[in-house]
Scaffold this active site. Structure first.
Site, PDB file in Angstrom:
ATOM      1  N   LYS A   1       0.887  -1.222  -0.195  1.00  0.00           N
ATOM      2  CA  LYS A   1       0.137  -0.074  -0.044  1.00  0.00           C
ATOM      3  C   LYS A   1       0.770   1.412  -0.107  1.00  0.00           C
ATOM      4  O   LYS A   1       1.999   1.379   0.666  1.00  0.00           O
ATOM      5  CB  LYS A   1      -0.974   0.005   1.227  1.00  0.00           C
TER       6      LYS A   1
ATOM      7  N   CYS B   1      -1.331   9.943  -6.487  1.00  0.00           N
ATOM      8  CA  CYS B   1      -2.398   9.742  -5.602  1.00  0.00           C
ATOM      9  C   CYS B   1      -3.420  10.766  -5.830  1.00  0.00           C
ATOM     10  O   CYS B   1      -3.149  11.929  -5.700  1.00  0.00           O
ATOM     11  CB  CYS B   1      -2.114   9.824  -4.097  1.00  0.00           C
TER      12      CYS B   1
END
Ligand code: DHB
Length: 327
Positions: free
Chosen positions: A47, A131
């Site tokens: 992650k 992101c």
């Protein structure tokens, strides 16, 4: 001749072209254990992390169906230290790529230094420049100057033999493919690019309840699933053409069937990452993907991925196109 589904990313041999996309089934050790156990997933991507743990955005922050997803997790993660430990534990059985997503250039540089100072258990670093879900933080790779600034500083860190790649957002305009590639070509140490992160920022609504399906950021989030595949393939193909050969392309976006893996590789991908499909089907869905892809290769009489990688034909073999709206 036997079928060989192995491939290389940054010189690392993978026994299948399938890995998870960062963010999916890779936040906790328990999830990563499952990725580790799957014989058809050849590598683990952790992650995207920050130096310190983050709770992320308020829930509900993920919504998915068999063909579509939207998320705004907000970088919920357990910290770099946690994923360095994951790399130490799991790299004994398969390559582990550490995904880093600092909230500033300084944080990214500090994390890369930390990885460099660690005992080099990770197989590589995937620096996430895309992101879409942190409130008030733009996607770095849409700002070419900021991207160059971060990469200048990151590549000054001596990572020894550990390869570094970047995860890019989708680009939609040919000028942007060129501008991004012009920046990336300045870094001879860059070993791969992953195309694409989710398409930010979309809005998915439930017309019955008249609500957004996720709640952070007024319902806006990163889109994944089957309809992002054409965008992903365009990015894979363009970056394969625009970047030097030693930069591998990892395709990500719309991998739901074996044929999708085939298409990504045909456009030039060395390997693929699976997001929405893995989230929706869990690790048990991976053997089907693998076997479908293998069946495509058998049907087409290909023996290795090199037989068709990047060999997409762009001049039509069928001249009479009945679908042409003007004919
Ligand atoms: C998150 C989403 C992304 O697409 C990404 O690249 C990194 C983090 C998130 O919301 O946690």
């Amino acid at each position: 001749m036997d079928l060989d589904l192995s491939c290389y990313v940054a010189g690392i041999k993978l026994n299948s072209p399938i890995m998870n996309a960062s963010g999916v089934c890779c936040t906790t050790v328990k999830q990563i254990e499952e990725l580790d156990e799957s014989q058809f997933l050849s590598a683990i991507v952790t992650k995207s992390c920050t130096m310190t743990p983050r709770e992320g955005n308020p829930k509900p922050r993920y919504y998915g169906t068999s063909s579509f997803s939207i998320n705004s997790m907000g970088l919920a993660n357990m910290s770099l230290k946690y994923y360095l430990k994951v790399a130490e534990t799991f790299s004994k059985s398969k390559p582990v790529f550490l995904s880093l997503a600092g909230l500033s250039a300084e944080e990214n540089v500090a994390m890369v230094k930390n990885v460099a100072a660690s005992e080099q258990h990770a197989s590589g670093v995937e620096l996430n420049l895309s992101c879409p879900n942190v409130p008030n933080k733009p996607q770095i790779a849409y700002d070419f100057e900021a991207m160059g600034d971060i990469l200048n500083r990151v590549f000054e860190v001596d990572l020894g033999n550990m390869p570094l790649g970047v995860k890019l957002p989708p680009y939609f305009d040919p000028v942007h493919f060129h501008q991004s590639a012009d920046v990336l070509r300045n870094y001879p140490k860059l070993r791969w690019v992953t195309c694409i992160n989710s398409i930010g920022n979309g809005l998915y609504i439930d017309p019955i309840t008249e609500e957004t399906v996720i709640h952070p950021k007024k319902g806006l989030g990163g889109l994944g699933g089957s309809f992002v595949k054409p965008t992903a393939l365009a990015n894979v193909k363009m970056f394969r053409e625009l970047l030097p050969e030693q930069v591998d392309i990892i395709g990500c976006g719309g991998v739901l069937r074996g044929m999708d893996i085939f298409e990504h590789i045909l456009c030039g991908a060395s390997a693929v990452q699976v997001g929405t499909y893995l989230q929706e089907n869990g690790i048990d869905g991976i053997p089907r993907l693998y076997h479908e892809f293998k069946d495509v290769m058998i049907l087409k009489e290909y023996h290795t991925l090199d037989d068709f990688r990047g060999r997409l034909k762009t001049s039509p073999t069928i001249m009479n196109n009945k679908n042409d709206p003007a004919s």
